[in-house]
Design a protein around this motif. Structure first.
Motif, PDB file in Angstrom:
ATOM      1  N   THR A 577       0.824  -1.211   0.000  1.00 18.82           N
ATOM      2  CA  THR A 577       0.000   0.000   0.000  1.00 18.82           C
ATOM      3  C   THR A 577       0.856   1.258   0.000  1.00 18.82           C
ATOM      4  OG1 THR A 577      -1.763  -1.162   1.195  1.00 18.82           O
ATOM      5  CG2 THR A 577      -1.816   1.263   1.242  1.00 18.82           C
ATOM      6  N   ILE A 578       1.942   1.263   0.762  1.00 16.10           N
ATOM      7  CA  ILE A 578       2.805   2.456   0.838  1.00 16.10           C
ATOM      8  C   ILE A 578       3.940   2.393  -0.190  1.00 16.10           C
ATOM      9  CG2 ILE A 578       2.266   2.794   3.275  1.00 16.10           C
ATOM     10  CD1 ILE A 578       5.011   1.623   3.952  1.00 16.10           C
ATOM     11  N   LYS A 579       3.855   1.424  -1.121  1.00 14.51           N
ATOM     12  CA  LYS A 579       4.815   1.265  -2.219  1.00 14.51           C
ATOM     13  C   LYS A 579       6.227   0.932  -1.739  1.00 14.51           C
ATOM     14  CE  LYS A 579       2.226   4.236  -5.368  1.00 14.51           C
ATOM     15  NZ  LYS A 579       2.253   5.379  -6.303  1.00 14.51           N
ATOM     16  N   ASP A 580       6.318   0.255  -0.603  1.00 13.32           N
ATOM     17  CA  ASP A 580       7.603  -0.284  -0.148  1.00 13.32           C
ATOM     18  C   ASP A 580       7.673  -1.719  -0.670  1.00 13.32           C
ATOM     19  OD1 ASP A 580       9.195  -0.778   3.136  1.00 13.32           O
ATOM     20  OD2 ASP A 580       9.904  -1.077   1.084  1.00 13.32           O
ATOM     21  N   PHE A 581       7.924  -1.855  -1.974  1.00 12.00           N
ATOM     22  CA  PHE A 581       7.811  -3.160  -2.612  1.00 12.00           C
ATOM     23  C   PHE A 581       8.935  -4.110  -2.206  1.00 12.00           C
ATOM     24  CE2 PHE A 581       4.261  -1.832  -4.897  1.00 12.00           C
ATOM     25  CZ  PHE A 581       4.490  -0.587  -5.488  1.00 12.00           C
ATOM     26  N   ALA A 582      10.093  -3.584  -1.862  1.00 16.22           N
ATOM     27  CA  ALA A 582      11.217  -4.448  -1.476  1.00 16.22           C
ATOM     28  C   ALA A 582      10.873  -5.238  -0.214  1.00 16.22           C
ATOM     29  CB  ALA A 582      12.469  -3.611  -1.267  1.00 16.22           C
ATOM     30  N   HIS A 583      10.402  -4.545   0.836  1.00 12.33           N
ATOM     31  CA  HIS A 583      10.015  -5.250   2.061  1.00 12.33           C
ATOM     32  C   HIS A 583       8.788  -6.119   1.821  1.00 12.33           C
ATOM     33  CE1 HIS A 583      12.511  -2.253   4.438  1.00 12.33           C
ATOM     34  NE2 HIS A 583      12.876  -3.429   4.924  1.00 12.33           N
ATOM     35  N   GLY A 584       7.882  -5.655   0.960  1.00 17.06           N
ATOM     36  CA  GLY A 584       6.698  -6.450   0.656  1.00 17.06           C
ATOM     37  C   GLY A 584       7.063  -7.793   0.047  1.00 17.06           C
ATOM     38  N   ARG A 585       8.036  -7.790  -0.874  1.00 15.78           N
ATOM     39  CA  ARG A 585       8.472  -9.048  -1.492  1.00 15.78           C
ATOM     40  C   ARG A 585       9.046 -10.006  -0.436  1.00 15.78           C
ATOM     41  NH1 ARG A 585      10.448  -5.408  -5.433  1.00 15.78           N
ATOM     42  NH2 ARG A 585       9.307  -5.589  -7.422  1.00 15.78           N
ATOM     43  N   VAL A 595       3.450 -21.254   4.101  1.00 17.09           N
ATOM     44  CA  VAL A 595       2.147 -21.894   3.855  1.00 17.09           C
ATOM     45  C   VAL A 595       2.232 -23.004   2.821  1.00 17.09           C
ATOM     46  CG1 VAL A 595       0.925 -19.781   4.469  1.00 17.09           C
ATOM     47  CG2 VAL A 595       1.472 -20.227   2.069  1.00 17.09           C
ATOM     48  N   THR A 596       3.291 -23.010   1.988  1.00 18.12           N
ATOM     49  CA  THR A 596       3.410 -24.043   0.952  1.00 18.12           C
ATOM     50  C   THR A 596       3.435 -25.445   1.559  1.00 18.12           C
ATOM     51  OG1 THR A 596       4.575 -22.539  -0.537  1.00 18.12           O
ATOM     52  CG2 THR A 596       4.883 -24.884  -0.921  1.00 18.12           C
ATOM     53  N   GLU A 597       3.932 -25.562   2.783  1.00 11.68           N
ATOM     54  CA  GLU A 597       4.092 -26.872   3.393  1.00 11.68           C
ATOM     55  C   GLU A 597       2.787 -27.492   3.863  1.00 11.68           C
ATOM     56  OE1 GLU A 597       8.603 -26.151   5.134  1.00 11.68           O
ATOM     57  OE2 GLU A 597       7.031 -26.928   6.434  1.00 11.68           O
ATOM     58  N   PHE A 598       1.763 -26.675   4.096  1.00  9.61           N
ATOM     59  CA  PHE A 598       0.550 -27.257   4.695  1.00  9.61           C
ATOM     60  C   PHE A 598      -0.764 -26.792   4.100  1.00  9.61           C
ATOM     61  CE2 PHE A 598      -0.992 -23.588   7.025  1.00  9.61           C
ATOM     62  CZ  PHE A 598       0.144 -22.802   7.170  1.00  9.61           C
ATOM     63  N   SER A 599      -0.778 -25.761   3.225  1.00  5.13           N
ATOM     64  CA  SER A 599      -2.063 -25.239   2.746  1.00  5.13           C
ATOM     65  C   SER A 599      -1.976 -24.818   1.284  1.00  5.13           C
ATOM     66  CB  SER A 599      -2.514 -24.064   3.608  1.00  5.13           C
ATOM     67  OG  SER A 599      -3.706 -23.498   3.100  1.00  5.13           O
ATOM     68  N   PRO A 600      -2.422 -25.668   0.334  1.00  4.68           N
ATOM     69  CA  PRO A 600      -2.450 -25.266  -1.077  1.00  4.68           C
ATOM     70  C   PRO A 600      -3.323 -24.035  -1.320  1.00  4.68           C
ATOM     71  CG  PRO A 600      -2.771 -27.632  -0.838  1.00  4.68           C
ATOM     72  CD  PRO A 600      -2.850 -27.049   0.533  1.00  4.68           C
ATOM     73  N   LYS A 601      -4.371 -23.903  -0.522  1.00  3.29           N
ATOM     74  CA  LYS A 601      -5.277 -22.761  -0.692  1.00  3.29           C
ATOM     75  C   LYS A 601      -4.557 -21.458  -0.361  1.00  3.29           C
ATOM     76  CE  LYS A 601      -9.469 -23.433   0.574  1.00  3.29           C
ATOM     77  NZ  LYS A 601     -10.711 -23.604   1.365  1.00  3.29           N
ATOM     78  N   LEU A 602      -3.854 -21.414   0.797  1.00  2.87           N
ATOM     79  CA  LEU A 602      -3.120 -20.202   1.162  1.00  2.87           C
ATOM     80  C   LEU A 602      -1.925 -19.975   0.238  1.00  2.87           C
ATOM     81  CD1 LEU A 602      -3.185 -20.237   5.070  1.00  2.87           C
ATOM     82  CD2 LEU A 602      -4.187 -18.530   3.551  1.00  2.87           C
ATOM     83  N   ARG A 603      -1.362 -21.065  -0.285  1.00  4.08           N
ATOM     84  CA  ARG A 603      -0.275 -20.900  -1.244  1.00  4.08           C
ATOM     85  C   ARG A 603      -0.756 -20.125  -2.465  1.00  4.08           C
ATOM     86  NH1 ARG A 603       1.431 -23.305  -5.883  1.00  4.08           N
ATOM     87  NH2 ARG A 603       3.697 -23.257  -6.266  1.00  4.08           N
ATOM     88  N   GLN A 604      -1.939 -20.481  -2.986  1.00 10.66           N
ATOM     89  CA  GLN A 604      -2.471 -19.764  -4.140  1.00 10.66           C
ATOM     90  C   GLN A 604      -2.811 -18.324  -3.787  1.00 10.66           C
ATOM     91  OE1 GLN A 604      -2.599 -21.074  -7.355  1.00 10.66           O
ATOM     92  NE2 GLN A 604      -2.880 -18.882  -7.747  1.00 10.66           N
ATOM     93  N   VAL A 605      -3.297 -18.105  -2.575  1.00 13.21           N
ATOM     94  CA  VAL A 605      -3.585 -16.738  -2.120  1.00 13.21           C
ATOM     95  C   VAL A 605      -2.314 -15.897  -2.149  1.00 13.21           C
ATOM     96  CG1 VAL A 605      -4.160 -15.361  -0.081  1.00 13.21           C
ATOM     97  CG2 VAL A 605      -5.625 -17.272  -0.740  1.00 13.21           C
ATOM     98  N   MET A 606      -1.210 -16.464  -1.644  1.00 13.05           N
ATOM     99  CA  MET A 606       0.040 -15.713  -1.608  1.00 13.05           C
ATOM    100  C   MET A 606       0.603 -15.499  -3.009  1.00 13.05           C
ATOM    101  SD  MET A 606       0.231 -14.789   1.368  1.00 13.05           S
ATOM    102  CE  MET A 606       1.613 -13.773   0.881  1.00 13.05           C
ATOM    103  N   LEU A 607       0.406 -16.476  -3.898  1.00 15.38           N
ATOM    104  CA  LEU A 607       0.844 -16.283  -5.281  1.00 15.38           C
ATOM    105  C   LEU A 607       0.060 -15.134  -5.930  1.00 15.38           C
ATOM    106  CD1 LEU A 607       1.212 -19.977  -6.500  1.00 15.38           C
ATOM    107  CD2 LEU A 607       3.053 -18.331  -6.129  1.00 15.38           C
ATOM    108  N   ASN A 608      -1.238 -15.054  -5.634  1.00 18.02           N
ATOM    109  CA  ASN A 608      -2.061 -13.974  -6.187  1.00 18.02           C
ATOM    110  C   ASN A 608      -1.628 -12.611  -5.648  1.00 18.02           C
ATOM    111  OD1 ASN A 608      -3.494 -15.996  -7.454  1.00 18.02           O
ATOM    112  ND2 ASN A 608      -5.217 -15.941  -6.029  1.00 18.02           N
ATOM    113  N   GLU A 609      -1.374 -12.547  -4.351  1.00 14.26           N
ATOM    114  CA  GLU A 609      -0.957 -11.271  -3.764  1.00 14.26           C
ATOM    115  C   GLU A 609       0.437 -10.868  -4.242  1.00 14.26           C
ATOM    116  OE1 GLU A 609      -4.453 -10.427  -2.080  1.00 14.26           O
ATOM    117  OE2 GLU A 609      -2.683  -9.147  -2.065  1.00 14.26           O
ATOM    118  N   THR A 610       1.310 -11.854  -4.444  1.00 16.19           N
ATOM    119  CA  THR A 610       2.632 -11.540  -4.986  1.00 16.19           C
ATOM    120  C   THR A 610       2.519 -11.010  -6.411  1.00 16.19           C
ATOM    121  OG1 THR A 610       3.591 -13.294  -3.617  1.00 16.19           O
ATOM    122  CG2 THR A 610       4.917 -12.488  -5.453  1.00 16.19           C
ATOM    123  N   LEU A 611       1.593 -11.582  -7.182  1.00 12.54           N
ATOM    124  CA  LEU A 611       1.360 -11.075  -8.540  1.00 12.54           C
ATOM    125  C   LEU A 611       0.881  -9.624  -8.502  1.00 12.54           C
ATOM    126  CD1 LEU A 611       1.026 -11.399 -11.604  1.00 12.54           C
ATOM    127  CD2 LEU A 611      -1.252 -12.349 -11.162  1.00 12.54           C
TER     128      LEU A 611
END
Length: 972
Positions: A577-585, A595-611
Motif C-alpha cells: 500500500t505504501i509502495k515499499d515493494f522491497a520489504h513487501g516481497r 504456507v506451501t508446506e501445509f495449505s495449497p489454498k493459502l499458497r495460491q492466495v500468496m501467489l495472487n498477492e505476490t502477482l
C-alpha cells in the motif's frame, strides 16, 4: 407565457407532489411576500439563495445601442432588489456565520456595502476616522458588521479548507483574491474600529425589516436620530462586546504567526469573551460563537504564551478538533511549534492524540514532496516519543524507524528534549523512573556504539540511572564494540533462527509491531508464545488482511503458525500500500514459503498477492518514467490469473481489476480481444470492459463499418451511468416516479468504474473514454451552442433511446473526473487540455480557468505560438468586422499557401460574396472538388439572402461559434 414561467411549469409538471419554487421577480411584484416566504419552515428558495438571486439580478450589466456593455443601471427595479437582499439578511439577524457559509466573498461584500449605503455611512471617509459614539446606532452597527466580516474573512482565508459556494457568475470570476488582498491591506483599520467599539457602553441597534422599509420610504432622511436609526433590534453592549472580542481574538491569533506578541492579545480577548459569554443569561440575539472553537483557541493561546489558569480543567476530547486552528497557524512558525511541544512535555496540557495528529499532518506534507519539513517532522517525532515515554505509552513506529540510522545531531536533539522535559522541582519520582528506562532502552537499541556512548555520558543519564544499571549497560557496550561484524556470515534459513532470551512482553510486542525483518518476526513470536498463550495477531489493530482471507488463516490449528501467517501477510499488504515493494516481497516470500508446506489454498492466495505486488511495482516504475516493458513472465502470470478456475480459492476483486488495467496499459490488446475466453468475458465485468476498450482502440481510426465494438462500449458505459426507476404509490393514491441513484443498471457501479478508470494510463484508452463521455454529455445536455470538444467523437452514436434513465449528474461528474485524472498523468496533452478548457467554459462557467487551459494548449501545439496561421483563417476573420473587408479576404484566398485544406474552413463562412469568390478561384485553378464544396456551402437555405434578418444573424452567430472552437482546437 414567459420562458421562466414555462420552465417553472415544466418543473412542477415533472414533480406533481412538489409546490413550485417562488421566483425572484414575484417578490418585486408583491413586497409583502418576502416576510411570508421567510417565515416558512423550509422556504424554497432558502434565505441565502434569495440573497444570491436578488444581487445577481441587481448587478447584471446593461448593453447600450452601440452594443457596448455598461455598468448596472441605478433604477427602481435594482434598488428594490438590493433592498430585498438586505431584508433577507435582516431576517437572519445579520448572522455572519450563516451568511459566510452560504455566500461567496464578492456577494457578501456587495451585500454589506449596500448595508453601509442605506445606513447613511458617510461615503469616501475611512471607517477608522469615524466617531462611532456620535453616529446613529444603526449606522454605527453597520460599520461594525462590515469590519467584523473583514477580519473574519482574513482569518477564514488562512484555514486549509474552503467549501465552494454558489453565486452569480459575473461575481465569481477570480475576484475573491483581489477582495481578500484589499481586506488584508485594511486589516489594521478594521481592528482599530472594533477596538474602539469596546469603549462604547450604550446599547446598539441593528436594522430590521421594518427599519429598512422606513429608509426606503424616506430616502432623503438626514444622518440624524431618525426613527429608522433607533427603531431597530436592540443589542446589549455586553452581547456585542462578546462577539467583537471573539472576532478580534481570532485575527490576533492569526497574526501571531508573524508576531508572537499577538498571541497575548488574542488570549486576553478570548478570556474576556469567556467572561461575557457566562454573563449572557438569555439566548443572544446577535452573538453567535462557536464555543468549541473558542475552547480550542483558549487552550492554544495558553500553550503558546506559557500561561495557565487554575480554573481551567484538562482539555476535554470534544475540544480536540478545534485545535486545528492551532496546527494551521503554527505550521508557518515551525520552530515555535517545536518549542510548544517541548514545553507541553512538562505541562502536558495538549492531548497526546492531537500532538500525533500534528506530526501526521507534517508527515503527509513531506510525502507530498515538501522536503523542507522533513527535519521538523523528525523533531516532532522525538518530542512525541519523549512524551509517550513519560506517560508509559508504547513508542511509535516512526520513532523506532528514526532510531535505525540516527545521526549524531538527532541524538543530540533527543537528549536536549529529554533534559527540558523534566521539571527539576516538580517532576514526580515515577516520571523520573520512566525517563531513566527510556534512556536505558535507547542505549540498548542504538546499533552504533559511539552514539550509545553519547547517551550514556549525558548528565541526565548519569543522574537518573542507578549505579548497577549504568555498570551493566557499559559492559554491554564494551562487548558490542569488540564484537566482530556478524553480517558477513551466511544468513540462516527462515526456520533455523533460534529464540533469544526472554524479555518483557510489552517490549517484545512493541518490537513485533515495528519489525519488517521476517526472521526477527518469527523469533519474537517464538519468545512471546513461550511467555503467554494468546492470539498475538491482535497486538496491533492496524494489522489488516482482506475479509475473505481471515477465515482461512484463523482455521490454522497451530497458534504460532497462525499468528506468523497473519502478521506476515498484514505487514506485506501494508508495504504494498505504501509502495515499499522491497520489504513487501520479502514478507510475501517468507509467508509463501511457510504456507506451501501445509495449505495449497493459502499458497495460491500468496501467489495472487505476490502477482498484485509485481503488477503495482511495475506500474509505479512506469509512472515515474520507466518505459521498459514488463517481462514476458509477468505478462504470462497475469494471463494465468485471469484464466484461473481453481474452486474454493478466496479471490480479491482488486487483483483481477488491476490485471486488466495492466494489460490495457501495456497494450496487450491481442489477448483481450482475441485470446480471452468468452466465458471469462461474460463473467468478469473488468475483462468485459477491457475487451471493449481494447477492441475500440484497435479500430481507431477505422471505417464506419468497424464501429460495432464502439457501439457495444457505448451501451455498456451508458448502462453504468443509468439509474433504475420504480413507481411508488402515495397515501393519496397518486403514483410518482422515483429514481434510485445507487441502483446502477450496468456491469459495474459507477464508483467502481471510476476506480478502475483511474488505474489506466494508456493515452489512447483514456482519450477514447474521454471522447465517449463528451459525446454522452452533449446528448444529455442538449446544448448545441456551448459544446465540449474531444477527439474521435464521430465513432459514437448521436442519440439515446432512453435518455430519462441516464443520470445526468453522474455523466457530468464522471467526465470532469476523467479529464482531470488524465491531465494529472500528462498535463501537456493538447486534446485533453482543450477538453478541460471547454468544460470550464461551457459547463462550469469558470472562464479564467478556461482561458488558462486554452493558452496552455496553445503553447503545447504551436511551439509557443510560433506557427503561422492558415490564410483561410484570415478570410473568415474578415467577416467579423462591422463592414466585411473583402479586399483583405480576397487577397488572403489568392495566397499560394492557402490552397491546402482551405475547403475545411468553408463551414465557417456565412458571407455569400466570399463564397462566390471561392467558386470563381477554384474554377480558375481547375479545383473541381473544392469548387463543389464552395457551391454546397452557398446552397445552404439559412444563407439565402431572402431570409429574415434574424435568421441570417443566427446563421452568422452559429458559424462564429464553430470557427472560434475550431481555432481553439487548432492552436490550443
Amino acid at each position: 407565457m414567459s420562458a421562466e414561467a414555462a420552465d417553472r411549469e415544466a418543473v412542477s409538471g415533472s414533480r406533481p407532489n412538489t409546490p413550485p419554487q417562488t421566483s425572484w421577480f414575484e417578490f418585486i411584484l408583491d413586497p409583502s411576500l418576502i416576510e411570508q416566504h421567510l417565515e416558512k419552515a423550509n422556504p424554497d428558495p432558502s434565505a441565502v439563495h434569495l440573497v444570491i438571486q436578488f444581487l445577481e439580478q441587481a448587478s447584471k450589466p446593461s448593453v447600450n445601442e452601440q452594443n457596448q456593455v455598461q455598468p448596472p443601471v441605478d433604477n427602481r427595479r435594482n434598488r428594490t432588489l438590493k433592498l430585498l437582499a438586505l431584508k433577507v439578511a435582516a431576517h437572519l439577524r445579520w448572522d455572519l456565520d450563516v451568511l459566510e457559509k452560504g455566500l461567496t466573498t464578492p456577494v457578501l461584500n456587495m451585500l454589506l456595502n449596500e448595508l453601509l449605503c442605506v445606513s447613511r455611512v458617510p461615503p469616501g471617509v475611512k471607517h477608522v476616522d469615524l466617531d462611532l459614539p456620535t453616529l446613529p446606532p444603526t449606522t454605527a452597527m453597520a460599520v461594525l458588521i462590515y469590519n467584523r466580516w473583514a477580519i473574519r474573512t482574513i482569518v477564514l482565508s488562512s484555514f486549509p479548507e474552503k467549501q465552494a459556494k454558489p453565486g452569480p457568475h459575473q461575481l465569481n470570476m477570480c475576484v475573491c483574491h483581489s477582495w481578500l488582498k484589499s481586506l488584508k491591506e485594511q486589516a489594521t483599520d478594521s481592528i482599530m474600529v472594533l477596538e474602539g467599539a469596546l469603549n462604547i457602553k450604550k446599547d446598539f441597534y441593528v436594522h430590521t425589516l421594518r427599519t429598512l422599509d422606513l429608509l426606503a420610504a424616506d430616502p432623503s432622511a438626514a444622518n440624524g436620530e431618525t426613527e429608522s436609526s433607533t427603531a431597530g433590534l436592540r443589542i446589549s453592549a455586553d452581547e456585542l462586546h462578546c462577539q467583537v472580542r471573539y472576532d478580534l481574538g481570532g485575527i490576533y491569533f492569526q497574526q501571531g504567526c508573524s508576531d508572537p506578541s499577538a498571541y497575548v492579545k488574542a488570549q486576553e480577548h478570548f478570556r474576556k469573551t469567556r467572561e461575557l459569554l457566562a454573563k449572557l443569561n438569555s439566548e443572544p440575539l446577535h452573538c453567535h460563537l462557536d464555543e468549541k472553537r473558542l475552547a480550542g483557541y483558549w487552550t492554544a493561546c495558553r500553550a503558546l504564551t506559557g500561561s495557565s489558569d487554575p480554573s481551567d480543567s484538562q482539555l476535554t476530547p470534544y475540544e480536540l478538533p478545534q485545535l486545528s486552528v492551532f496546527c494551521t497557524c503554527l505550521f508557518s512558525r515551525l520552530q515555535a511549534l517545536i518549542e510548544a511541544f517541548i514545553k507541553d512535555n512538562v505541562t502536558r496540557t495538549l492531548p497526546n492524540s492531537f500532538r500525533h495528529s500534528v506530526q501526521l499532518e507534517l508527515s503527509h506534507r513531506v510525502q507530498q514532496g515538501d522536503k523542507a519539513l522533513e527535519e521538523v517532522c523528525h523533531k516532532l517525532c522525538i518530542c512525541n516519543a519523549v512524551r509517550d515515554a513519560l506517560e508509559g505509552q508504547v513508542l511509535s513506529m516512526r520513532f523506532q524507524q528514526l532510531l535505525l540510522r540516527p545521526s549524531k545531531r538527532t541524538i543530540a536533539f533527543l537528549l536536549e528534549v529529554c533534559l527540558r522535559s523534566l521539571d527539576k522541582e516538580h517532576t514526580s519520582e515515577a516520571s523520573r523512573r520512566k525517563m531513566a528506562l527510556f534512556l536505558k532502552s535507547l542505549c540498548e537499541r542504538l546499533e552504533e556504539v559511539p552514539l550509545a556512548y553519547m547517551v550514556s555520558s549525558h548528565k541526565l543519564f548519569m543522574e537518573l540511572l542507578q549505579d548497577e544499571e549504568k555498570k551493566t549497560l557499559l559492559d554491554q557496550m564494551r562487548k558490542r564494540s569488540a564484537t566482530v561484524n556478524l553480517s558477513a556470515k551466511p544468513l540462516p534459513s527462515f526456520y533455523d533462527i533460534p529464540a533469544s532470551a526472554s524479555v518483557n512482553v510489552g517490549q517484545l510486542e512493541q518490537q513485533l509491531i515495528l519489525s519488517l525483518d521476517t526472521r526477527q518476526i518469527r523469533q519474537i513470536l517464538i519468545e512471546l508464545h513461550g511467555m503467554a498463550e494468546r492470539a498475538f495477531w491482535r497486538v496491533n489493530s492496524k494489522w489488516e488482511v482482506p475479509a475473505n482471507y481471515i477465515n482461512v488463516i484463523l482455521a490454522i490449528k497451530d497458534n504460532l503458525t497462525r499468528d506468523l501467517v497473519y502478521i506476515l501477510m498484514a505487514k506485506g499488504l501494508h508495504c504494498v500500500t505504501i509502495k515499499d515493494f522491497a520489504h513487501g516481497r520479502q514478507l510475501f516470500s517468507a509467508c509463501l514459503e511457510l504456507v506451501t508446506e501445509f495449505s495449497p489454498k493459502l499458497r495460491q492466495v500468496m501467489l495472487n498477492e505476490t502477482l498484485l505486488l509485481e503488477v503495482r511495482a511495475h506500474e509505479a516504475a512506469a509512472a515515474e518514467g520507466n518505459a521498459e516493458r514488463p517481462p514476458p513472465d509477468l505478462v504470462s502470470r497475469v494471463r494465468g490469473y485471469l484464466e484461473m478456475r481453481i474452486h474454493d480459492i478466496p479471490l480479491r476483486q482488486v487483483v483481477g481489476e488491476e490485471c486488466v488495467a495492466f494489460m490495457l496499459n501495456w497494450r496487450e490488446n491481442d489477448y483481450l480481444t482475441l485470446q480471452a475466453p468468452q466465458s471469462l468475458v461474460n463473467n468478469n465485468p473488468y475483462i468485459k470492459l477491457g475487451q471493449l476498450l481494447a477492441s475500440t482502440c484497435k479500430e481507431l481510426p477505422g471505417p464506419k463499418e468497424s464501429r460495432r465494438t464502439a457501439k457495444e462500449l457505448w451501451d455498456t458505459v451508458v448502462q453504468i451511468c443509468s439509474v433504475s426507476s420504480q413507481h411508488k404509490r402515495a397515501s393519496d393514491g397518486r403514483v410518482s416516479l422515483i429514481k434510485q441513484r445507487e441502483a446502477s443498471l450496468g456491469v459495474l457501479p459507477r464508483s467502481k468504474f471510476i476506480t478502475f478508470v483511474k488505474k489506466l494510463r494508456e493515452p489512447l484508452v483514456l482519450t477514447t473514454l474521454i471522447s465517449l463521455f463528451v459525446r454522452l454529455h452533449s446528448i444529455v445536455r442538449d446544448d448545441i451552442v456551448n459544446e465540449v470538444t474531444a477527439e474521435h467523437l464521430s465513432i459514437w452514436p448521436t442519440s439515446l433511446s432512453n435518455m430519462q434513465s441516464v443520470d445526468v449528474e453522474a455523466v457530468v461528474v464522471t467526465m470532469k473526473e476523467l479529464v482531470t485524472y488524465a491531465l494529472s498523468l500528462n498535463p501537456n496533452n493538447q486534446s485533453w487540455l482543450i477538453t478541460q478548457a471547454d468544460i470550464y467554459f461551457a459547463v462550469t462557467n469558470q472562464y479564467s480557468a478556461a482561458m488558462h487551459h486554452y493558452l496552455q494548449a496553445g503553447t503545447v501545439c504551436s511551439d509557443y505560438f510560433t506557427k503561422p496561421p492558415h490564410m483561410a483563417c484570415v478570410a473568415v476573420l474578415c467577416q467579423f468586422l462591422r463592414e466585411v473587408d473583402y479586399m483583405t479576404a480576397f487577397k488572403a484566398l489568392q495566397e499560394q499557401n492557402s490552397h491546402d485544406a482551405m475547403d475545411s474552413f468553408y463551414d465557417y463562412i456565412w458571407d455569400v460574396t466570399i463564397l462566390e469568390y471561392l467558386t470563381h478561384i477554384h474554377h480558375k485553378r481547375g479545383e473541381i472538388e473544392k469548387r463543389q464544396v464552395a457551391i454546397k456551402a452557398i446552397g445552404q437555405t439559412e444563407l439565402n439572402s431572402s431570409n429574415p434578418e434574424e435568421v441570417l444573424q443566427l446563421a452568422a452567430q452559429k458559424r462564429k461559434k464553430k470557427f472560434l472552437q475550431a481555432m481553439a482546437k487548432l492552436y490550443f
